[in-house]
Design a protein around this motif. Structure first.
Motif, mmCIF file in Angstrom:
data_model
loop_
_atom_site.group_PDB
_atom_site.id
_atom_site.type_symbol
_atom_site.label_atom_id
_atom_site.label_comp_id
_atom_site.label_asym_id
_atom_site.label_seq_id
_atom_site.Cartn_x
_atom_site.Cartn_y
_atom_site.Cartn_z
ATOM 1 N N VAL A 1 0.847 -1.189 0.000
ATOM 2 C CA VAL A 1 0.000 0.000 0.000
ATOM 3 C C VAL A 1 0.885 1.241 0.000
ATOM 4 O O VAL A 1 1.922 1.278 0.676
ATOM 5 N N VAL A 2 0.466 2.238 -0.772
ATOM 6 C CA VAL A 2 1.217 3.486 -0.836
ATOM 7 C C VAL A 2 1.026 4.236 0.481
ATOM 8 O O VAL A 2 -0.104 4.433 0.950
ATOM 9 N N THR A 3 2.135 4.656 1.075
ATOM 10 C CA THR A 3 2.086 5.330 2.374
ATOM 11 C C THR A 3 2.037 6.852 2.214
ATOM 12 O O THR A 3 2.376 7.394 1.162
ATOM 13 N N GLU A 4 1.650 7.509 3.283
ATOM 14 C CA GLU A 4 1.593 8.974 3.290
ATOM 15 C C GLU A 4 3.004 9.552 3.119
ATOM 16 O O GLU A 4 3.987 8.941 3.553
ATOM 17 N N PRO A 5 3.111 10.725 2.501
ATOM 18 C CA PRO A 5 4.430 11.325 2.325
ATOM 19 C C PRO A 5 5.066 11.679 3.666
ATOM 20 O O PRO A 5 4.395 12.166 4.569
ATOM 21 N N GLU A 6 6.355 11.392 3.778
ATOM 22 C CA GLU A 6 7.105 11.677 5.000
ATOM 23 C C GLU A 6 8.433 12.327 4.654
ATOM 24 O O GLU A 6 8.974 12.122 3.562
ATOM 25 N N GLU A 7 8.954 13.081 5.592
ATOM 26 C CA GLU A 7 10.262 13.693 5.404
ATOM 27 C C GLU A 7 11.357 12.647 5.566
ATOM 28 O O GLU A 7 11.258 11.748 6.401
#
Length: 611
Positions: free
Chosen positions: A533-539
């Motif tokens: 699953v594609v995850t939320e954008p993170e730094e």
């Protein structure tokens, strides 16, 4: 519930053509037609067809998942792709049908090359998309033949004992699994339709209707779909055209007052009621018939993608958590099966059908299982070299010592849909097998680990999975990843990972498969498939842009006996060890005894594993 069992007998057969071609030709003669086109489609553009829509199988005897036929009064052709060149010759009488190529030639090519001047060839407008029909019309024009749109399907007219349309009950899909009630979904999608300047959207994809209204059904094997059509109005109300006998009191109460229930037979009337309005329709899923009805009614057709498709693909938190739990549950069945493969099946006497049945036995022991998510691909030795192989009694091979066995399978659970492929050695693998397997694994790991910015599509990531194979002079001829539904179809768009261009960016919540492979014709096939699953954008520490990534959902060991450790770098070894540790942690509590001991050994850190 009673779980559908996979049937491995070769259905159909040459007798179908001998019995049924004369019936089809009698209808053609009575209608003043010279031919009729029979695609492997139904009125809903389903991947899997209900029994009453298996027109191609009835007419020809061919039971593959992709194909077509053109029946003329004095000749006929059956068209299949490369997966079915052997099967079609077993099932379809070569004295009655010419064998043709569905991909290179296609229906349009066959008509261009074989239709005669003045011939009238009929088609069912409910079974063709506008684009596919346009190609056929162009070919007919070049041959100076005429295509004729028919109100009644010629096969239906000839098929005396055609099964009745399915009437499986419609059941509400709980909000705890859906994560959003259908009123909220309707308002959200209707707002998008209105913003695009449309008054209504015609929804013809049963999966989109099921997701939009939080309902499921059983009209189609392997996908929990209720067959229906719908019109979503800009005020968020819906006209649902469905066989009302499918609707229980519970389903009616669930749908509520803002979903108007109308007989399926009134869909044409519903389309005509959109006269003068701007109507959004997806040309890739809606049939020519839908467009014809709207245009005849004087509606302004806005040809755009299904407004449900993208929101459906972007799973919410409840759907993602459901997928995690479904994969852990499914993983326990897979682990039991992999243990069986590493013990009982090492005898060299087990065959492909027995292996598939054993896996199904482990899955059906799970109380939550509703169905398989597709027919199991169970390929031993050279059969594994065909990526979409379907075992049957005429092709069944033993899992012989010194060979590889490839199994691709999945389950349907109320909280998620699974799809997993594993490749296992039977006996001692050769150095060549291990090298090819490890190249595939390197590509799989690369696509699992990648971080990427917003706006990146699957087409841009596809090469990551292929690069190790490319560098060694190899490739595979299928896509690397497809979307997967949430207790819906195992193949879901609009996202995908493949060489083919795709304009849909990968977005958080999308579930895709990661399945690079290698196929040595006449010898063996290798594929490693997980869902992620594609995850939320993170730094990223030290970076200046947030990046998306993938979380692996599938929970089952990758066979380390096929890994050539010398071909992996430290990061790849660390990934595999971490993945196996997660599998052990999540699935371990669900197995015991010999199976638990086997799992512990199968998920040892790679540096400690025995090749």
């Amino acid at each position: 519930m009673t779980h559908p069992i996979q049937n491995f007998d070769v259905k159909g057969g040459p007798g179908h053509g001998r019995r049924n071609l004369p019936k089809i030709r009698a209808v053609l003669e009575a209608a003043g037609l010279d031919g009729f086109i029979i695609p492997h489609e139904d009125e809903y553009n389903n991947e899997y067809l209900p029994a009453n829509a298996e027109r191609l199988a009835w007419a020809t005897g061919f039971t593959g998942s992709a194909g077509a036929a053109v029946v003329m009064r004095d000749r006929a052709a059956v068209l299949v792709d490369g997966r079915y060149t052997a099967q079609v010759r077993v099932q379809v009488d070569g004295e009655l049908f010419e064998y043709a190529d569905l991909v290179e030639q296609g229906i349009a090519g066959w008509i261009r090359d074989n239709a005669r001047e003045g011939e009238r060839i009929g088609y069912d407008p409910k079974l063709h998309s506008p684009d596919s029909l346009a190609r056929i019309e162009e070919a007919a024009n070049k041959a100076k033949a005429e295509l004729v749109s028919l109100d009644k399907n010629v096969v239906d007219e000839a098929w005396e004992d055609q099964p009745a349309p399915p009437q499986a009950p419609v059941v509400p899909h709980p909000t705890e699994f859906a994560g959003e009630d259908h009123a909220s979904k309707r308002e959200r999608i209707a707002a998008a339709v209105k913003e695009d300047g449309a008054d209504a959207a015609v929804i013809t994809d049963p999966a989109s209707i099921a997701w939009l209204l939080n309902i499921r059904g059983g009209d189609v094997d392997r996908s929990p779909l209720p067959l229906a059509w719908a019109i979503l109005n800009r005020d968020a109300s819906v006209d649902l055209f469905i066989n009302e006998r499918k609707l229980t009191d519970e389903a009616r109460s669930h749908l509520g007052n803002e979903v108007a229930i109308r007989p399926e037979a009134e869909f044409a009337k519903g389309l005509k009621s959109l006269s003068g309005k701007t109507v959004r329709v997806d040309g890739s899923t809606a049939s020519v018939w839908v467009f014809d009805q709207l245009e005849e009614a004087g509606a302004r057709v806005q040809r755009k993608s299904d407004p449900v498709a993208l929101p459906k693909a972007c799973k919410n938190a409840a759907e993602i958590e459901g997928a995690r739990q479904a994969h852990i549950r499914d993983g326990a069945a897979i682990v039991k099966f992999l243990h069986w493969l590493d013990t009982v099946a090492q005898s060299g006497e087990v065959d492909e059908i027995t292996a598939a049945q054993t896996l199904e036995k482990f899955r059906t022991a799970i109380p939550e299982l509703k169905d398989l998510s597709f027919e199991t691909i169970s390929g031993a030795g050279p059969n594994g070299a065909h990526p979409h192989y379907r075992v049957n009694t005429s092709t069944n091979l033993k899992l012989e010592k010194g060979s590889l066995y490839l199994v691709d399978s999945g389950g349907q659970y109320p909280d998620g849909t699974t799809d997993i492929t594993r490749t296992v050695p039977i006996g001692t693998p050769t150095a060549q097998m291990r090298r090819h397997f490890t190249l595939v694994l390197k590509g799989h790991i690369a696509l699992s680990r990648i971080r990427f910015p917003k706006g990146i599509t699957g087409s841009q990531l596809d090469a990551l999975a292929r690069a190790p194979l490319w560098m060694a002079g190899f490739d595979y001829d299928h896509g690397t990843g497809h979307g997967v539904g949430s207790y819906l179809g195992v193949h879901e768009g609009p996202q995908r990972i493949s060489k083919a261009q795709n304009s849909i960016a990968l977005q958080p919540g999308m579930i895709v498969s990661n399945e690079p492979g290698y196929y040595k014709l006449g010898a063996y096939g290798i594929r490693i498939e997980n869902l992620q699953v594609v995850t939320e954008p993170e730094e990223i520490p030290g970076g200046d842009r947030k990046m998306l990534g993938f979380e692996t959902l599938t929970m089952a060991p990758i066979h380390t006996g096929l890994v050539d450790v010398t071909l992996l770098d430290a990061g790849e070894v660390a990934w595999l060890d971490a993945y196996h540790a997660t599998v052990r942690e999540r699935v371990g509590p669900r197995v015991e005894g010999e199976v638990r001991a086997w799992l512990d050994a199968a998920t040892r850190p790679l540096t400690a594993a025995t090749p």
